[in-house]
Write an enzyme that holds these catalytic residues in place. Structure first.
Site, mmCIF file in Angstrom:
data_model
loop_
_atom_site.group_PDB
_atom_site.id
_atom_site.type_symbol
_atom_site.label_atom_id
_atom_site.label_comp_id
_atom_site.label_asym_id
_atom_site.label_seq_id
_atom_site.Cartn_x
_atom_site.Cartn_y
_atom_site.Cartn_z
ATOM 1 N N HIS A 47 0.865 -1.193 0.000
ATOM 2 C CA HIS A 47 0.000 0.000 0.000
ATOM 3 C C HIS A 47 0.896 1.237 0.000
ATOM 4 O O HIS A 47 1.457 1.596 1.026
ATOM 5 C CB HIS A 47 -0.908 0.026 1.224
ATOM 6 N N HIS A 49 1.662 5.391 -1.677
ATOM 7 C CA HIS A 49 1.347 6.585 -2.457
ATOM 8 C C HIS A 49 2.657 7.164 -2.991
ATOM 9 O O HIS A 49 3.533 7.552 -2.218
ATOM 10 C CB HIS A 49 0.650 7.624 -1.579
ATOM 11 N N LEU A 50 2.770 7.229 -4.308
ATOM 12 C CA LEU A 50 3.972 7.784 -4.936
ATOM 13 C C LEU A 50 3.767 9.202 -5.443
ATOM 14 O O LEU A 50 4.727 9.887 -5.768
ATOM 15 C CB LEU A 50 4.422 6.892 -6.099
ATOM 16 N N LYS A 132 -9.354 -0.069 -6.054
ATOM 17 C CA LYS A 132 -9.350 0.598 -4.762
ATOM 18 C C LYS A 132 -10.674 1.328 -4.518
ATOM 19 O O LYS A 132 -11.115 2.149 -5.326
ATOM 20 C CB LYS A 132 -8.190 1.599 -4.688
ATOM 21 N N HIS A 169 -10.346 1.480 1.605
ATOM 22 C CA HIS A 169 -10.137 2.464 2.665
ATOM 23 C C HIS A 169 -11.382 2.391 3.534
ATOM 24 O O HIS A 169 -12.438 2.927 3.174
ATOM 25 C CB HIS A 169 -9.957 3.872 2.086
ATOM 26 N N HIS A 207 -4.620 -0.465 5.758
ATOM 27 C CA HIS A 207 -4.132 0.300 6.912
ATOM 28 C C HIS A 207 -5.088 0.255 8.105
ATOM 29 O O HIS A 207 -5.597 1.288 8.548
ATOM 30 C CB HIS A 207 -3.801 1.744 6.526
ATOM 31 N N ASP A 280 1.429 2.680 3.588
ATOM 32 C CA ASP A 280 0.580 3.861 3.413
ATOM 33 C C ASP A 280 1.417 5.129 3.498
ATOM 34 O O ASP A 280 0.964 6.171 4.000
ATOM 35 C CB ASP A 280 -0.554 3.904 4.440
#
Length: 380
Positions: A47, A49-50, A132, A169, A207, A280
């Site tokens: 998991h 985020h880029l 997602k 989420h 998460h 995350d």
């Protein structure tokens, strides 16, 4: 040395097992000296985020330093809702990869009520890892998310049919629900019905932050799993609120109570294959974090595995870190286990105060402090 290692050459297994001495790799503590170093299979981040654009120069390098693969979140602005967009995003990520690094971004789509079953089938055929689900308004760039989960049930049916996991989420956005209870209420209102209606749909509750989330995953069966972050294993909501508000500790889902942190730590270190590593890591430029309405997210990628090692070491279960970080995720997603290794060495490492982030800077988790471990890639 504090450990004695035995290896049965006749069994091609990488599993650590402390009891079945006739079959597996055995690690036996020979005295009470603290473990100073250990090797483990190169881990994955399930998991991540880029972000996009100039920020990729920082974020991709940070994750590729240790992780072999990462599930990349699709909540860009605008969101990644089509396979074509996901593949273009993947190319931009790989273009930012430092020379000589091996790193595979595993792409996802952002679920909307307008998505077609055909797009889901295209995602499966294109090798995307999952879809997602963001409840609308639940977190960063989730405004285009799902308003009514019942409205996407036909899409979940298609996902179950083609065996494409649903990544969730798990928070409600009902203004009547306390922010600290949003995960618990989501599980009660939405997740139980989803699992009942779609018993063969693979689901990852991303998460997780509460003891209720842990209990749900443990009881839900083999089709349901959860990722756990390093920051939810290491700190509770006091770190964000006591002595003044600390924006760098604000994330969504928010940090919870100490009893929840202890439950997460117990789950992560239990050996239960339903739980695995998902950082995350969610960077924001410093100007957006330190604002009247600051953004949610912690940037843990630069020292993620070191932070997880601290958490596992704090309860005497470093021997279970490899399964959590390197084995359980591939097992759930049906992917091969990595062949490279990394070395964990007990050594304090300073964490930078800031890192470049496009035209701004980003503040890493525990900036200006230290980690208790150093990670070195083997055979790089």
């Amino acid at each position: 040395l504090p450990w004695t290692v035995y290896w049965d050459e006749s069994v091609p297994s990488r599993k650590i097992n402390l009891r079945q001495t006739d079959r597996f790799f055995i690690m036996q503590r020979t005295h009470d000296a603290p473990l100073q170093d250990m090797n483990l299979i190169r881990p994955d981040d399930w998991h991540l985020h880029l972000r996009d654009g100039a920020a990729l120069a920082t974020t991709v390098a940070a994750s590729a330093r240790i992780f072999r693969r990462a599930v990349v979140m699709p909540n860009l602005n605008p969101p990644v809702v089509m396979v074509k967009q996901a593949l273009e995003y993947r190319r931009r990520i790989l273009a930012a990869l430092p020379a000589g690094e091996t790193f595979e971004p595993l792409m996802t789509l952002y679920l909307t009520e307008e998505m077609s079953p055909e797009e889901i089938r295209k995602a499966k055929n294109a090798g995307l890892i999952g879809i997602k689900l963001y409840p609308a308004g639940a977190t960063t760039h989730s405004d285009a998310g799902v308003q009514s989960l019942k409205a996407v049930y036909p899409l979940l049916e298609t996902m179950q049919e083609v065996d494409l996991p649903l990544l969730i989420h798990g928070e409600v956005v009902d203004p009547e629900v306390d922010v600290f209870d949003r995960e618990v209420v989501f599980i009660e209102r939405e997740l139980h019905p989803i699992v009942r209606h779609f018993p063969n749909l693979r689901v990852v509750l991303e998460h997780i932050t509460t003891s209720d989330g842990v209990d749900f995953v443990r009881e839900a069966g083999p089709k349901v799993a959860a990722t756990i972050t390093a920051h939810h294993l290491l700190v509770n909501r006091n770190s964000m609120l006591v002595g003044g508000i600390r924006p760098d500790y604000y994330c969504l889902p928010v940090l919870k109570r100490e009893k929840d942190r202890q439950s997460l730590l117990n789950a992560a270190t239990s050996g239960d294959t339903s739980f695995f590593l998902g950082t995350d890591s969610a960077p924001h430029p410093r100007t957006a974090k330190y604002a009247a309405c600051g953004c949610a997210g912690m940037y843990t990628a630069p020292h993620a595995l070191e932070l997880y090692a601290e958490a596992f070491d704090s309860v005497g279960h470093l021997d279970r870190l490899e399964a959590f970080a390197s084995l359980n995720g591939p097992g759930f997603y049906g992917l091969p286990i990595n062949t490279e290794q990394v070395s964990l060495q007990r050594q304090q490492v300073e964490i930078d105060h800031h890192e470049p982030f496009g035209q701004d800077v980003v503040t890493p988790f525990r900036a200006g402090g230290t980690t208790e471990w150093k990670v070195i890639r083997i055979g790089k």
